[in-house]
Design a protein around this motif. Structure first.
Motif, short mmCIF file in Angstrom:
data_model
loop_
_atom_site.label_atom_id
_atom_site.label_comp_id
_atom_site.label_asym_id
_atom_site.label_seq_id
_atom_site.Cartn_x
_atom_site.Cartn_y
_atom_site.Cartn_z
N THR A 169 0.82 -1.21 0.00
CA THR A 169 0.00 0.00 0.00
C THR A 169 0.85 1.27 0.00
O THR A 169 0.66 2.17 -0.82
CB THR A 169 -0.87 0.03 1.28
OG1 THR A 169 -1.20 -1.30 1.67
CG2 THR A 169 -2.11 0.86 1.09
N THR A 170 1.78 1.35 0.96
CA THR A 170 2.58 2.56 1.16
C THR A 170 3.44 2.84 -0.08
O THR A 170 3.61 3.98 -0.49
CB THR A 170 3.48 2.37 2.39
OG1 THR A 170 2.71 1.75 3.42
CG2 THR A 170 4.03 3.68 2.89
N SER A 177 4.79 -10.59 6.48
CA SER A 177 4.87 -9.13 6.63
C SER A 177 3.86 -8.63 7.67
O SER A 177 4.19 -7.79 8.52
CB SER A 177 4.61 -8.49 5.26
OG SER A 177 4.74 -7.10 5.36
N VAL A 223 10.99 5.57 -5.58
CA VAL A 223 10.23 4.54 -4.84
C VAL A 223 10.99 3.21 -4.72
O VAL A 223 10.41 2.21 -4.31
CB VAL A 223 8.81 4.30 -5.43
CG1 VAL A 223 7.97 5.56 -5.35
CG2 VAL A 223 8.88 3.77 -6.85
N ARG A 263 10.66 -3.17 6.06
CA ARG A 263 11.36 -4.29 6.68
C ARG A 263 12.34 -4.93 5.70
O ARG A 263 13.54 -4.78 5.82
CB ARG A 263 10.30 -5.30 7.17
CG ARG A 263 10.76 -6.32 8.16
CD ARG A 263 9.60 -7.25 8.49
NE ARG A 263 9.07 -7.91 7.30
CZ ARG A 263 9.49 -9.07 6.84
NH1 ARG A 263 10.40 -9.75 7.48
NH2 ARG A 263 8.97 -9.59 5.73
N LYS A 264 11.83 -5.63 4.69
CA LYS A 264 12.71 -6.25 3.69
C LYS A 264 12.27 -5.92 2.26
O LYS A 264 13.09 -5.84 1.37
CB LYS A 264 12.69 -7.77 3.85
CG LYS A 264 13.40 -8.29 5.08
CD LYS A 264 13.54 -9.80 4.98
CE LYS A 264 14.12 -10.40 6.23
NZ LYS A 264 14.04 -11.88 6.20
N GLY A 265 10.96 -5.84 2.07
CA GLY A 265 10.44 -5.51 0.74
C GLY A 265 10.81 -6.54 -0.32
O GLY A 265 11.10 -6.19 -1.45
P1 A3P Z 1 7.86 -6.51 4.19
O1 A3P Z 1 7.31 -6.54 5.56
O2 A3P Z 1 7.82 -7.85 3.52
O3 A3P Z 1 9.22 -5.88 4.12
P2 A3P Z 1 1.94 -2.00 3.30
O4 A3P Z 1 2.43 -0.66 2.87
O5 A3P Z 1 0.75 -2.49 2.56
O6 A3P Z 1 1.78 -2.06 4.79
O7 A3P Z 1 3.06 -3.05 2.90
C1 A3P Z 1 4.30 -3.06 3.57
C2 A3P Z 1 5.23 -4.01 2.86
O8 A3P Z 1 5.66 -3.41 1.62
C3 A3P Z 1 6.49 -4.27 3.68
O9 A3P Z 1 6.92 -5.58 3.30
C4 A3P Z 1 7.41 -3.19 3.13
O10 A3P Z 1 8.78 -3.41 3.36
C5 A3P Z 1 7.07 -3.27 1.65
N1 A3P Z 1 7.48 -2.07 0.92
C6 A3P Z 1 7.18 -0.79 1.21
N2 A3P Z 1 7.76 0.04 0.33
C7 A3P Z 1 8.44 -0.74 -0.54
C8 A3P Z 1 9.27 -0.46 -1.68
N3 A3P Z 1 9.51 0.77 -2.07
N4 A3P Z 1 9.81 -1.52 -2.34
C9 A3P Z 1 9.56 -2.79 -1.93
N5 A3P Z 1 8.79 -3.10 -0.85
C10 A3P Z 1 8.25 -2.09 -0.17
#
Ligand code: A3P
Length: 337
Positions: free
Chosen positions: A74-75, A185, A274, A301-303
């Motif tokens: 989402t973020t 996650s 991004v 966290r890890k993405g």
């Molecule tokens: P992980 O916990 O696997 O690292 P949301 O925004 O829906 O809460 O999702 C969060 C997840 O998206 C987290 O995954 C976060 O690290 C990952 N995320 C956020 N921004 C990212 C980016 N730019 N590239 C890759 N993953 C990303």
């Protein structure tokens, strides 16, 4: 207009027990939840205060709604879309993402005071932003209603809870992620983020995900609500995994979908903006920067794709895979490779 199809019930004794022992006392809302059975949505009782305002939210034709189950990217999408439609303007990007793309359900999770305490406003915050913060703390839905310009709005509620026929009224981006990484996650989010207060193991959390007894309810019901709309011309259905594979391609598609052309140079700037490492260090895009969080609890966290392999194996993995297979068969949803 009342949302008459949104019928809720009290949780069963088993569901109540799961939430009761699952959480510490840091946020009573996590323990006091209700269930919308048809939608398999489990949500704090406080949602009842916002339900009609959400359902009747005045949608504008140029709105962009980002709808997701938690932890599906989402973020990342909010940052992508909000910067895309603002030509990757770095000045604009200095505004914290929560103001550029408000999370409409957040008042359900925490009341105004908690929200204020949870977010640190640095001393050098400009006055206009302090004012925004003040408005935001009074209520996110009223804040979003008053936003000017093209709005990028986030919700974790499934489509039944959003303004009716949203997809006919504006553009909608639905982001999904394959379930095993979503579980891992979501688990880390639930133990690391303030006001979640989860205190059980990943194995227990995975069991609860399979039962759909977690905040925002059943993964599949939510995904189904987005999947059904995936061919609608105003809906862009995007997998987290595809963003990882080729974020440039996704950004180019989004630019067409949102009818906001970008030069090749701007597309490349956005790809960089991004990318995980850059976004992690970006204090206005990484939610950790606004919360009092140590590095080991970083929201970014890890993405990665496939992180589940570090956590699930043997009979546990088999059980999760069976759950996925059954649901794929039942819903016809095709997960990414
Ligand atoms: P992980 O916990 O696997 O690292 P949301 O925004 O829906 O809460 O999702 C969060 C997840 O998206 C987290 O995954 C976060 O690290 C990952 N995320 C956020 N921004 C990212 C980016 N730019 N590239 C890759 N993953 C990303």
């Amino acid at each position: 207009m009342a949302a008459e199809h949104l019928v809720w019930r009290e949780l069963t004794a088993e569901e109540k027990h799961i939430l009761e022992v699952g959480h510490d006392d840091s946020n009573r809302n996590m323990k006091d939840q209700i269930c919308f059975e048809k939608q398999r949505m489990i949500i704090p009782r406080t949602y009842l205060k916002f339900m009609d305002d959400m359902y009747n939210f005045p949608v504008k034709k140029d709105d962009i709604w980002i709808v997701t189950y938690p932890k599906c990217g989402t973020t990342w999408m909010q940052e992508t879309v909000s910067m895309l439609i603002n030509n990757v303007d770095q000045e604009y990007g200095k505004l914290p993402q929560i103001f550029r793309s408000p999370f409409l359900d957040i008042d359900t999770l925490m009341d105004g005071n908690e929200k204020g305490e949870g977010l640190q406003v640095p001393e050098d915050t400009p006055d206009f932003m302090k004012k925004m913060m003040e408005e935001f703390s009074k209520g996110v839905i009223p804040f979003a209603r008053k936003m000017s310009g093209r709005r990028v709005l986030k919700s974790h509620m499934s489509f039944d809870f959003l303004p009716p026929n949203l997809e006919d009224k504006c553009k909608v981006v639905y982001v999904a992620r394959q379930p095993k990484d979503c579980i891992v996650s979501f688990y880390h989010h639930s133990i690391n983020m303030p006001l979640h207060g989860y205190q059980q193991s990943l194995s227990t959390f995975a069991e609860e995900m399979m039962k759909g007894v977690v905040l925002f309810g059943d993964y599949w019901k939510h995904l189904e609500s987005g999947w059904k709309l995936r061919n609608h011309p105003n809906v862009k259905f995007i997998w987290f995994e595809d963003m990882k594979k080729d974020s440039k391609k996704v950004i180019e598609e989004l630019s067409v979908f949102l009818e906001h052309p970008l030069s090749e140079e701007k597309v490349d700037q956005l790809v960089h903006h991004v990318s995980f490492d850059v976004m992690k260090l970006n204090k206005t895009a990484n939610p950790s920067a606004m919360m009092k969080l140590p590095e080991e609890k970083n929201f970014m966290r890890k993405g990665q794709v496939g992180d589940w392999k570090n956590y699930f194996s043997g009979p546990e993995l088999e059980k999760i895979d069976n759950w996925i297979e059954e649901n794929k068969k039942r819903t016809g949803i095709q997960l990414p490779e």
